[in-house]
Design a protein around this motif. Sequence first.
Motif, PDB file in Angstrom:
ATOM      1  N   THR A 148     -11.937 -33.391  10.829  1.00 18.87           N
ATOM      2  CA  THR A 148     -12.778 -32.470  11.595  1.00 18.87           C
ATOM      3  C   THR A 148     -12.623 -32.718  13.092  1.00 18.87           C
ATOM      4  O   THR A 148     -12.561 -31.774  13.886  1.00 18.87           O
ATOM      5  N   GLY A 149     -12.560 -34.000  13.483  1.00 23.18           N
ATOM      6  CA  GLY A 149     -12.320 -34.328  14.889  1.00 23.18           C
ATOM      7  C   GLY A 149     -10.980 -33.811  15.371  1.00 23.18           C
ATOM      8  O   GLY A 149     -10.866 -33.291  16.491  1.00 23.18           O
ATOM      9  N   ASP A 173     -24.646 -28.422  22.797  1.00 27.37           N
ATOM     10  CA  ASP A 173     -24.302 -28.455  21.372  1.00 27.37           C
ATOM     11  C   ASP A 173     -23.549 -27.207  20.930  1.00 27.37           C
ATOM     12  O   ASP A 173     -23.724 -26.704  19.823  1.00 27.37           O
ATOM     13  N   THR A 174     -22.688 -26.713  21.827  1.00 27.72           N
ATOM     14  CA  THR A 174     -21.765 -25.620  21.489  1.00 27.72           C
ATOM     15  C   THR A 174     -20.375 -25.985  22.021  1.00 27.72           C
ATOM     16  O   THR A 174     -20.232 -26.873  22.866  1.00 27.72           O
ATOM     17  N   ILE A 175     -19.371 -25.286  21.534  1.00 21.89           N
ATOM     18  CA  ILE A 175     -18.011 -25.573  21.989  1.00 21.89           C
ATOM     19  C   ILE A 175     -17.825 -25.216  23.460  1.00 21.89           C
ATOM     20  O   ILE A 175     -16.951 -25.765  24.135  1.00 21.89           O
ATOM     21  N   SER A 186     -24.088 -32.310  17.266  1.00 19.85           N
ATOM     22  CA  SER A 186     -23.675 -32.114  15.875  1.00 19.85           C
ATOM     23  C   SER A 186     -22.342 -32.808  15.612  1.00 19.85           C
ATOM     24  O   SER A 186     -21.390 -32.657  16.375  1.00 19.85           O
ATOM     25  N   ASP A 187     -22.283 -33.555  14.518  1.00 19.04           N
ATOM     26  CA  ASP A 187     -21.056 -34.264  14.161  1.00 19.04           C
ATOM     27  C   ASP A 187     -19.894 -33.306  13.924  1.00 19.04           C
ATOM     28  O   ASP A 187     -18.737 -33.654  14.187  1.00 19.04           O
ATOM     29  N   LEU A 210     -14.202 -38.596  20.568  1.00 18.05           N
ATOM     30  CA  LEU A 210     -15.572 -39.074  20.392  1.00 18.05           C
ATOM     31  C   LEU A 210     -15.727 -39.776  19.050  1.00 18.05           C
ATOM     32  O   LEU A 210     -16.459 -40.769  18.942  1.00 18.05           O
ATOM     33  N   VAL A 211     -15.039 -39.274  18.033  1.00 19.30           N
ATOM     34  CA  VAL A 211     -15.041 -39.960  16.746  1.00 19.30           C
ATOM     35  C   VAL A 211     -14.437 -41.348  16.908  1.00 19.30           C
ATOM     36  O   VAL A 211     -14.966 -42.349  16.393  1.00 19.30           O
ATOM     37  N   LEU A 212     -13.332 -41.425  17.638  1.00 19.56           N
ATOM     38  CA  LEU A 212     -12.692 -42.710  17.902  1.00 19.56           C
ATOM     39  C   LEU A 212     -13.615 -43.621  18.691  1.00 19.56           C
ATOM     40  O   LEU A 212     -13.727 -44.820  18.408  1.00 19.56           O
ATOM     41  N   ARG A 213     -14.303 -43.067  19.661  1.00 19.71           N
ATOM     42  CA  ARG A 213     -15.231 -43.859  20.474  1.00 19.71           C
ATOM     43  C   ARG A 213     -16.354 -44.438  19.629  1.00 19.71           C
ATOM     44  O   ARG A 213     -16.733 -45.607  19.787  1.00 19.71           O
TER      45      ARG A 213
END
Length: 299
Positions: free
Chosen positions: A77-78, A143-145, A225-226, A233-236
């Motif tokens: 997803t990331g 919380d939006t793109i 939101s994940d 950010l997932v890596l962080r």
Amino acid sequence: MVKGGSGVFKRIAADKWFDFINMTIITIWLIIIIYPLYFVVIASFTDPTALQQSWFWPKEINFEGYKLIIQSDTLWTGYKNSFIYLILGTTINVLLTLPAAYALSRKDLNGRNALMLFVTFTMFFSGGLIPTYLTVKALNMVDTIWAMIIPNAVGAWNLIIARTFFQQTIPDELLDSAKIDGCSDIRFFLHIAIPISKALVAVMILFYGVGHWNAFLNALIYLRSDELYPLQLVLRNILIRNQISTDMIMDLSSLGDQVRAGELIKYGVIIMGALPMLVLYPFLQKYFVQGLLIGSIKG
């Protein structure tokens, strides 16, 4: 000036010593730069226990970390989100930067120096994090793109680079002759200025694209939101907060296996995050060089 064979010998010896010192310094510096990357690579498929015993040669090769990464929905997803932000954000960046830079490069634009002063001012002074956040919140982009794209839609430095390129590449005589033939400003920009500025377009795409791929600060500030998190950010979250998603290691029974898998995943995610740029860089290196040289020399 020293004459004779001994003089020539001394000059050659001095050159050899100079080359030797240069090569020694460059080699040491190269090792300092390359070894951390090499260590991360071998650590991503080496058992953590064996890695503590040997920091140079991989031992007890284990690809369990990569298997868990591939099976993780969070990381994919990331990846998806990062590519969305990269493509959509870079498109908007280029579509806004190039017309603005061309307009500011035109001598017949009234107040262009004042506008450039305003743009340059933003490079040194900004409103600060809190006013920026309040602005983004007031625009309902939290919380939006769009929080990943709109706040950095135009980079001041890239705008200055593009403006300088247009000024030095497009002669006034070309514009005058086009106007005599009845060419409008928009048509001149689309059919003449852009086609002869392909190097600039490539540089802008590259600079903005790399920025979007590596960006995580805006995501950290604006996203909640994940499912909107980019890969960085997932890596962080994995590296800084020391969090390993439960869906990645839930099938491992013992605590020791979970700890080892967590270490493998950390290093594997670093490789997965950097891999696209590492693969593309040899093909895009010339555009990095062009981006540094654009505007530095008048042609």
